[in-house]
Design a protein around this motif. Sequence first.
Motif, PDB file in Angstrom:
ATOM      1  N   ARG A 119       7.596   7.127 -16.086  1.00  0.00           N
ATOM      2  CA  ARG A 119       8.576   7.268 -17.172  1.00  0.00           C
ATOM      3  C   ARG A 119       7.885   7.645 -18.489  1.00  0.00           C
ATOM      4  NH1 ARG A 119      11.750   8.465 -20.270  1.00  0.00           N
ATOM      5  NH2 ARG A 119      13.859   7.671 -20.658  1.00  0.00           N
ATOM      6  N   THR A 120       6.701   7.096 -18.728  1.00  0.00           N
ATOM      7  CA  THR A 120       5.982   7.400 -19.961  1.00  0.00           C
ATOM      8  C   THR A 120       5.601   8.877 -20.028  1.00  0.00           C
ATOM      9  OG1 THR A 120       5.098   5.146 -20.060  1.00  0.00           O
ATOM     10  CG2 THR A 120       3.965   6.826 -21.354  1.00  0.00           C
ATOM     11  N   PHE A 121       5.178   9.432 -18.925  1.00  0.00           N
ATOM     12  CA  PHE A 121       4.767  10.838 -18.889  1.00  0.00           C
ATOM     13  C   PHE A 121       5.915  11.767 -18.492  1.00  0.00           C
ATOM     14  CE2 PHE A 121       0.662   8.638 -18.360  1.00  0.00           C
ATOM     15  CZ  PHE A 121      -0.047   9.257 -19.371  1.00  0.00           C
ATOM     16  N   ARG A 122       7.152  11.224 -18.478  1.00  0.00           N
ATOM     17  CA  ARG A 122       8.359  12.010 -18.231  1.00  0.00           C
ATOM     18  C   ARG A 122       8.292  12.782 -16.918  1.00  0.00           C
ATOM     19  NH1 ARG A 122      11.752  12.225 -22.266  1.00  0.00           N
ATOM     20  NH2 ARG A 122      12.669  14.182 -21.519  1.00  0.00           N
ATOM     21  N   MET A 123       7.910  12.081 -15.870  1.00  0.00           N
ATOM     22  CA  MET A 123       7.840  12.677 -14.542  1.00  0.00           C
ATOM     23  C   MET A 123       9.165  12.492 -13.814  1.00  0.00           C
ATOM     24  SD  MET A 123       4.128  11.381 -13.152  1.00  0.00           S
ATOM     25  CE  MET A 123       2.602  11.743 -14.004  1.00  0.00           C
ATOM     26  N   SER A 124       9.431  13.379 -12.867  1.00  0.00           N
ATOM     27  CA  SER A 124      10.546  13.177 -11.950  1.00  0.00           C
ATOM     28  C   SER A 124      10.095  12.275 -10.810  1.00  0.00           C
ATOM     29  CB  SER A 124      11.030  14.521 -11.392  1.00  0.00           C
ATOM     30  OG  SER A 124      10.023  15.097 -10.563  1.00  0.00           O
ATOM     31  N   GLN A 125      11.044  11.798 -10.026  1.00  0.00           N
ATOM     32  CA  GLN A 125      10.679  10.953  -8.883  1.00  0.00           C
ATOM     33  C   GLN A 125       9.772  11.700  -7.905  1.00  0.00           C
ATOM     34  OE1 GLN A 125      13.461   8.494  -6.774  1.00  0.00           O
ATOM     35  NE2 GLN A 125      14.897   8.458  -8.488  1.00  0.00           N
ATOM     36  N   SER A 126      10.135  12.935  -7.586  1.00  0.00           N
ATOM     37  CA  SER A 126       9.350  13.705  -6.619  1.00  0.00           C
ATOM     38  C   SER A 126       7.952  14.002  -7.148  1.00  0.00           C
ATOM     39  CB  SER A 126      10.072  15.014  -6.277  1.00  0.00           C
ATOM     40  OG  SER A 126      11.327  14.757  -5.690  1.00  0.00           O
ATOM     41  N   PHE A 127       7.871  14.340  -8.444  1.00  0.00           N
ATOM     42  CA  PHE A 127       6.563  14.638  -9.031  1.00  0.00           C
ATOM     43  C   PHE A 127       5.679  13.388  -9.032  1.00  0.00           C
ATOM     44  CE2 PHE A 127       3.544  15.193 -12.483  1.00  0.00           C
ATOM     45  CZ  PHE A 127       3.110  16.499 -12.293  1.00  0.00           C
ATOM     46  N   ALA A 128       6.251  12.240  -9.421  1.00  0.00           N
ATOM     47  CA  ALA A 128       5.475  10.996  -9.436  1.00  0.00           C
ATOM     48  C   ALA A 128       5.062  10.585  -8.030  1.00  0.00           C
ATOM     49  CB  ALA A 128       6.295   9.882 -10.093  1.00  0.00           C
ATOM     50  N   GLY A 129       5.949  10.778  -7.051  1.00  0.00           N
ATOM     51  CA  GLY A 129       5.606  10.419  -5.679  1.00  0.00           C
ATOM     52  C   GLY A 129       4.507  11.282  -5.102  1.00  0.00           C
ATOM     53  N   ALA A 130       4.573  12.580  -5.389  1.00  0.00           N
ATOM     54  CA  ALA A 130       3.573  13.499  -4.841  1.00  0.00           C
ATOM     55  C   ALA A 130       2.218  13.361  -5.518  1.00  0.00           C
ATOM     56  CB  ALA A 130       4.062  14.944  -4.966  1.00  0.00           C
ATOM     57  N   THR A 131       2.186  12.782  -6.731  1.00  0.00           N
ATOM     58  CA  THR A 131       0.927  12.694  -7.474  1.00  0.00           C
ATOM     59  C   THR A 131       0.429  11.252  -7.560  1.00  0.00           C
ATOM     60  OG1 THR A 131       2.234  12.673  -9.535  1.00  0.00           O
ATOM     61  CG2 THR A 131       1.352  14.784  -8.805  1.00  0.00           C
ATOM     62  N   ILE A 132       0.933  10.467  -8.522  1.00  0.00           N
ATOM     63  CA  ILE A 132       0.333   9.151  -8.768  1.00  0.00           C
ATOM     64  C   ILE A 132       0.558   8.186  -7.600  1.00  0.00           C
ATOM     65  CG2 ILE A 132       0.334   9.339 -11.270  1.00  0.00           C
ATOM     66  CD1 ILE A 132       2.910   7.785 -11.369  1.00  0.00           C
ATOM     67  N   LEU A 133       1.778   8.146  -7.041  1.00  0.00           N
ATOM     68  CA  LEU A 133       2.012   7.242  -5.912  1.00  0.00           C
ATOM     69  C   LEU A 133       1.308   7.745  -4.660  1.00  0.00           C
ATOM     70  CD1 LEU A 133       3.356   4.707  -4.861  1.00  0.00           C
ATOM     71  CD2 LEU A 133       5.428   6.047  -4.407  1.00  0.00           C
ATOM     72  N   GLY A 134       1.287   9.058  -4.461  1.00  0.00           N
ATOM     73  CA  GLY A 134       0.564   9.614  -3.320  1.00  0.00           C
ATOM     74  C   GLY A 134      -0.922   9.349  -3.395  1.00  0.00           C
ATOM     75  N   ILE A 135      -1.491   9.470  -4.606  1.00  0.00           N
ATOM     76  CA  ILE A 135      -2.916   9.169  -4.782  1.00  0.00           C
ATOM     77  C   ILE A 135      -3.181   7.693  -4.491  1.00  0.00           C
ATOM     78  CG2 ILE A 135      -4.752   8.985  -6.508  1.00  0.00           C
ATOM     79  CD1 ILE A 135      -3.622  11.518  -7.796  1.00  0.00           C
ATOM     80  N   ALA A 136      -2.302   6.814  -4.999  1.00  0.00           N
ATOM     81  CA  ALA A 136      -2.473   5.379  -4.747  1.00  0.00           C
ATOM     82  C   ALA A 136      -2.390   5.063  -3.264  1.00  0.00           C
ATOM     83  CB  ALA A 136      -1.419   4.589  -5.519  1.00  0.00           C
ATOM     84  N   ASN A 137      -1.486   5.716  -2.547  1.00  0.00           N
ATOM     85  CA  ASN A 137      -1.364   5.482  -1.109  1.00  0.00           C
ATOM     86  C   ASN A 137      -2.554   6.035  -0.335  1.00  0.00           C
ATOM     87  OD1 ASN A 137       1.107   4.268  -1.526  1.00  0.00           O
ATOM     88  ND2 ASN A 137       2.314   6.047  -0.902  1.00  0.00           N
ATOM     89  N   GLY A 138      -3.136   7.120  -0.825  1.00  0.00           N
ATOM     90  CA  GLY A 138      -4.219   7.757  -0.086  1.00  0.00           C
ATOM     91  C   GLY A 138      -5.607   7.270  -0.440  1.00  0.00           C
ATOM     92  N   VAL A 139      -5.724   6.425  -1.473  1.00  0.00           N
ATOM     93  CA  VAL A 139      -7.047   5.957  -1.890  1.00  0.00           C
ATOM     94  C   VAL A 139      -7.734   5.190  -0.770  1.00  0.00           C
ATOM     95  CG1 VAL A 139      -8.151   4.218  -3.358  1.00  0.00           C
ATOM     96  CG2 VAL A 139      -6.722   5.964  -4.369  1.00  0.00           C
ATOM     97  N   ALA A 140      -6.945   4.426   0.023  1.00  0.00           N
ATOM     98  CA  ALA A 140      -7.555   3.635   1.097  1.00  0.00           C
ATOM     99  C   ALA A 140      -8.308   4.517   2.086  1.00  0.00           C
ATOM    100  CB  ALA A 140      -6.473   2.835   1.826  1.00  0.00           C
TER     101      ALA A 140
END
Length: 591
Positions: A119-140
Amino acid sequence: MANPSFNIFENFNKSNQSQPHFQRHEILTKFVHIDGCSLVDYMPISMRCHFVKTEPDCLKFLRFLNYMEFMYCYVQQTGSRIVDWIYLSVLLVYMFYLFQVLGQLMGKFFCPGINYIARTFRMSQSFAGATILGIANGVAGLFLAFADLSADTVGLYTGSNSFALFSQTIVAGIVLLIRPFHVYRPLHVRDTVFLLTLTTYIEYIMNDQLVDLYESFPLFLFYAAFLVTVGIDAVLIRKLSKDIRRKLKLLEEGVGDEELRMQLEELQNEGVMEILVKDSGSVLDIERTRSAFEGRSPNDNLFRQFLESINPIDRASWETSGSCYRFMQAVVSPFVLLFLLLCPRVDYNLPNHGWSKLLNMFTILSGPFFIITVSRMITWKFFGVSIYVYWLIPAIVVIVLVYFFSRTDTPPVYHIGFACFSVIVSLILVRIVALEVLYVIYTVGTASQMSPTLINVTLQAWEGGIGSLIANVILAYRGYPRMSFAACYGGPLFSMPLVFGVRLSYKAITSQNRIAVVHQGPLGITIYCHLFTLLLFSMFGILFARDQGRKSIGVYRILIYPCFLLMALLEEFEVIHGHNTDHTDQRVQMD
């Protein structure tokens, strides 16, 4: 103990050779090298305790409590199968408890932090999922690559593709079951094509079991190309939305164009995400929750705020919930209290957006200190100085700055920094708890004599998938299905290019003639075939359903995973022939 019998296959290539060429059987190699702990149940009871204490495969998931040692050194020494099953039942209950702990950690810290950043960086749900949440999920998955760069690629290929298959089947399927939604076609096709291209390219370069630097280097550019494409799509969607709004204003008032309105509604779903009120789904006014009170001084109610912030039980939920929910809240409250002391809460739904001045200052020291200790980095030294000192000095500086440049009644402008810190710390804590869950599963699977292939294939996927499953399910349940669904693609698209690029490049550089010898393992192509088929048919299924992510498509995705496990078992017991080997039926029995 009698020696087990193994099969060695002869491969006759009559066009190029007149003599039989013997080559190792991948299933035999994998069994001896990886599944050593599964041999414990074929040993006399008196030898089992020493075996589980010394066999590396029995200790590979060990972190805090040695469930395997207690099973074979104490429980089985009683000679009673009833005691064995009682212990396994206790482990299953304990595993359910750890899942509840993971749910609290994800729901209170990780997911709200991701939402705050988006929300701070004004992302859409899809953009946030493909980037920050996807990175968090793939770090393992990165731990898999960097743990041992010289290791064989069988575990890498099987683990990475199993994680991608788990994300696309179980995680994405459950998201669609919980919250069906309208899928924006261009973004869905984009993500599917990128993941299909990535998995197919990795399969192509590893198929001949030889990889050079020219083949491995493009993997590093793959995720960069994906990020650039995602960014361009976000810009184009915003411009297209503005253009449609302008066209609608030109129409007569009250008339409008229905097609344009539908297009605008579809694009608005891909616009800047809205923060929803917890458990209601309505849009939250984030300015209303920004300040809970007006302080007369920067440190007004400092200690009172601290004490209220470390309460592990949500009062509102406690008062409106039943006895079962209250019992679970009380049981997991010790862990929640620990997490509150280690990780700052950043949540739009909380007063002050979760800001607690004294508690946040404390977590700057406590969080990294705890992680360094439990991660066994306590003995690390650089230039003769402990790693604690390298963190302590800058941490004290930050704490002093926060004390003099913040207030208790409103979050500071740099609250986004604490949101990033919360996501990172909670992600590491999730990793710690998830590994404990894996060791419980490994102990139960080994003690109940489950198939070695079933244990290893599932654990390799679950090692990085448990955290992403819980996070994505929580986000979908709270009204963010597009973010969760996009992360099912973003996670593998982030981890696979890096883990394969690093491992294959390192092996090529350190190999003779700069060519690495690689292997896919006995289940490598089986996993790839299931993943490729799933991605292709799921994409066409959503297209034929007029871009509706229906529950039926979620059921289809989920059912693919047990089908894959069934095929893996049939290949292991040689009921069907595996994809990876093509040997004749001429066998030499070796005792």
